[in-house]
Structures are given as C-alpha cells and as structure tokens.
Design a protein around this motif. Structure first.
Motif, PDB file in Angstrom:
ATOM      1  N   UNK A   1       1.971  82.603   3.197  1.00  0.00           N
ATOM      2  CA  UNK A   1       3.113  81.349   2.991  1.00  0.00           C
ATOM      3  C   UNK A   1       2.454  80.245   2.698  1.00  0.00           C
ATOM      4  N   UNK A   2       1.102  80.089   2.767  1.00  0.00           N
ATOM      5  CA  UNK A   2       0.387  78.779   2.510  1.00  0.00           C
ATOM      6  C   UNK A   2       0.394  78.793   0.765  1.00  0.00           C
ATOM      7  N   UNK A   3       0.259  79.934   0.117  1.00  0.00           N
ATOM      8  CA  UNK A   3       0.077  80.265  -1.239  1.00  0.00           C
ATOM      9  C   UNK A   3       1.514  79.679  -1.668  1.00  0.00           C
ATOM     10  N   UNK A   4       2.550  80.216  -0.961  1.00  0.00           N
ATOM     11  CA  UNK A   4       3.778  79.938  -1.394  1.00  0.00           C
ATOM     12  C   UNK A   4       4.173  78.473  -1.263  1.00  0.00           C
ATOM     13  N   UNK A   5       3.806  77.849  -0.461  1.00  0.00           N
ATOM     14  CA  UNK A   5       3.929  76.197  -0.270  1.00  0.00           C
ATOM     15  C   UNK A   5       3.272  75.429  -1.402  1.00  0.00           C
TER      16      UNK A   5
ATOM     17  N   UNK B   1       1.763  69.479   2.609  1.00  0.00           N
ATOM     18  CA  UNK B   1       1.547  69.303   4.136  1.00  0.00           C
ATOM     19  C   UNK B   1       2.017  70.544   4.690  1.00  0.00           C
ATOM     20  N   UNK B   2       3.087  71.452   4.063  1.00  0.00           N
ATOM     21  CA  UNK B   2       3.289  72.627   4.760  1.00  0.00           C
ATOM     22  C   UNK B   2       2.315  73.789   4.423  1.00  0.00           C
ATOM     23  N   UNK B   3       1.755  73.835   3.006  1.00  0.00           N
ATOM     24  CA  UNK B   3       0.855  74.594   2.851  1.00  0.00           C
ATOM     25  C   UNK B   3      -0.570  74.199   3.853  1.00  0.00           C
ATOM     26  N   UNK B   4      -1.146  73.310   4.042  1.00  0.00           N
ATOM     27  CA  UNK B   4      -2.055  72.873   5.069  1.00  0.00           C
ATOM     28  C   UNK B   4      -1.948  73.469   6.299  1.00  0.00           C
ATOM     29  N   UNK B   5      -0.743  73.374   6.986  1.00  0.00           N
ATOM     30  CA  UNK B   5      -0.440  74.056   8.193  1.00  0.00           C
ATOM     31  C   UNK B   5      -0.362  75.358   8.153  1.00  0.00           C
ATOM     32  N   UNK B   6      -0.008  76.081   7.218  1.00  0.00           N
ATOM     33  CA  UNK B   6       0.085  77.561   6.945  1.00  0.00           C
ATOM     34  C   UNK B   6      -1.518  78.049   6.755  1.00  0.00           C
ATOM     35  N   UNK B   7      -2.261  77.294   5.771  1.00  0.00           N
ATOM     36  CA  UNK B   7      -3.695  77.861   5.786  1.00  0.00           C
ATOM     37  C   UNK B   7      -4.442  77.546   7.204  1.00  0.00           C
TER      38      UNK B   7
END
Length: 209
Positions: free
Chosen positions: A166-170, A177-183
């Motif tokens: 999900x982080x890669x997708x964001x 911000x969404x990628x950071x939360x997912x990672x």
C-alpha cells in the motif's frame, strides 16, 4: 392397548404394531447405516483426491527444479482444473503466476492470482493472492486499484505485507503522507528479521520530510 379386547384381538394388534413400527425401526437402522457408510466413503474419497493432488503437485515442483518449465506448467494447470477444491490448486496458481511475472507476462499473472482470489480454499491463500496482485497493479501503474484491493486483506499475518505494498502504491501516486503512514504500519507489523521489514524501513526514511 385396550384391555377389553380378546386375547386373539390383542395378538392381532401386537402383530399390527410390529408390522408398522418394527419396520420403521429396521428402516431407521438401515438409513443410519447408509448415512454412516456414505460419510465414510465421502471422507475416503476426499482423502484419496488430496493424496493424488499432492503427488501431482510434487511432480510439478520436481519439474520446476529440473528446469522442465513446460511440464510444470502443464501439471499446475491439471491441478487447477481437476483438483480445484484442494490447496494444491491454489499453490499451483501461485507457481504459474510467479512464472508469468518472471517472463514479464503480467496480464497472465493477473489471471492466475484472480483465480486464487475466487477459488482459493483458505482465507490466507486469498489474501496472499490479493497482495501479490496489488504488487502487479502498482507495476502496471494501477495504484488506485491496488489500494482498493488491499482493503480486502483481513488476515492478521499479512497486515504488514499489505501495508508495504500500500505504501508503494501511495508513493506511485505521489501521496507522501499516506505512503509514510503505510510504511510505518509495515514497519510496526513486520518481523524485524524480515527482508520486507528492512525495505519498508528504507522506504520510510527515504520519504521527503
């Protein structure tokens, strides 16, 4: 039984009762035995099919290890067609999907993983297929589809892995911000001994502040 009946009448009534209810008892016993036999036969049939599927899957993996890819693919397709109710069918679909990815046939890999999502006989298989399919979507620049698909992943053991994808997708969508939360979710849930944990941590620290 009516006491005013003659002895002969009472005997006739007893015969009638035995004829009516005695037969029902015998029939009930026969039905019970039939059900028991059918259940044992069904279980035996399932075990035999699972054993056969295991043998075919073993042959599939042997062909792969020996570099006989075409033979392995043929065996895997046989498992998916003839033994789709066994876990070996899903495992074979994963094998076919991996081979397709390595051959850069992503659309073919998508089909195999979608098969597992629909036909996989365990929740774990279905969720793993969703995660692998989401990875392909990210590569195909379909990150929105990947994020949507990952929402269906509910298995606790796959939370971290799903978060990494999900982080890669964001990140592809430039939603930092969404990628950071997912990672961060990935780092929190993946075991530290996992290589994916290290990749998620590296991705997290490489994001712009």
């Amino acid at each position: 039984m009516n006491e005013n009946l003659t002895e002969e009448q009472q005997i006739e009534q007893l015969k009638k009762l035995w004829k009516e209810y005695g037969f029902a008892i015998v029939l009930g016993v026969l039905i019970a035995l039939s059900i028991s036999f059918s259940w044992r036969f069904y279980n035996s049939y399932k075990i035999t099919r699972a054993e056969h599927a295991a043998i075919v899957y073993e042959q599939t993996m042997g062909d792969l290890l020996n570099g006989q890819t075409s033979a392995a693919i043929a065996q895997a397709k046989k498992l998916m067609k003839e033994f789709n109710s066994t876990p070996y069918a899903s495992l074979s679909a994963f094998v076919l999907a991996q081979d397709a990815v390595e051959s850069n046939k992503l659309d073919e890999a998508v089909q195999q993983l979608q098969w597992v999502i629909v036909h996989g006989n365990t929740k774990a298989f279905r969720d793993l297929a969703r995660i692998r399919l989401a990875r392909i979507y990210v590569e195909q620049m379909k990150s929105d589809d990947a994020i949507k698909l990952l929402k269906s992943v509910k298995s606790s053991e796959f939370i971290g892995l799903a978060a990494k994808v999900r982080g890669d997708a964001y990140l592809k969508l430039k939603q930092t911000d969404q990628a950071r939360q997912a990672y961060q979710d990935a780092v929190d849930h993946l075991p530290t001994s996992s290589g994916i944990h290290d990749l998620a941590e590296m991705a997290l620290h490489s994001l712009p502040k």
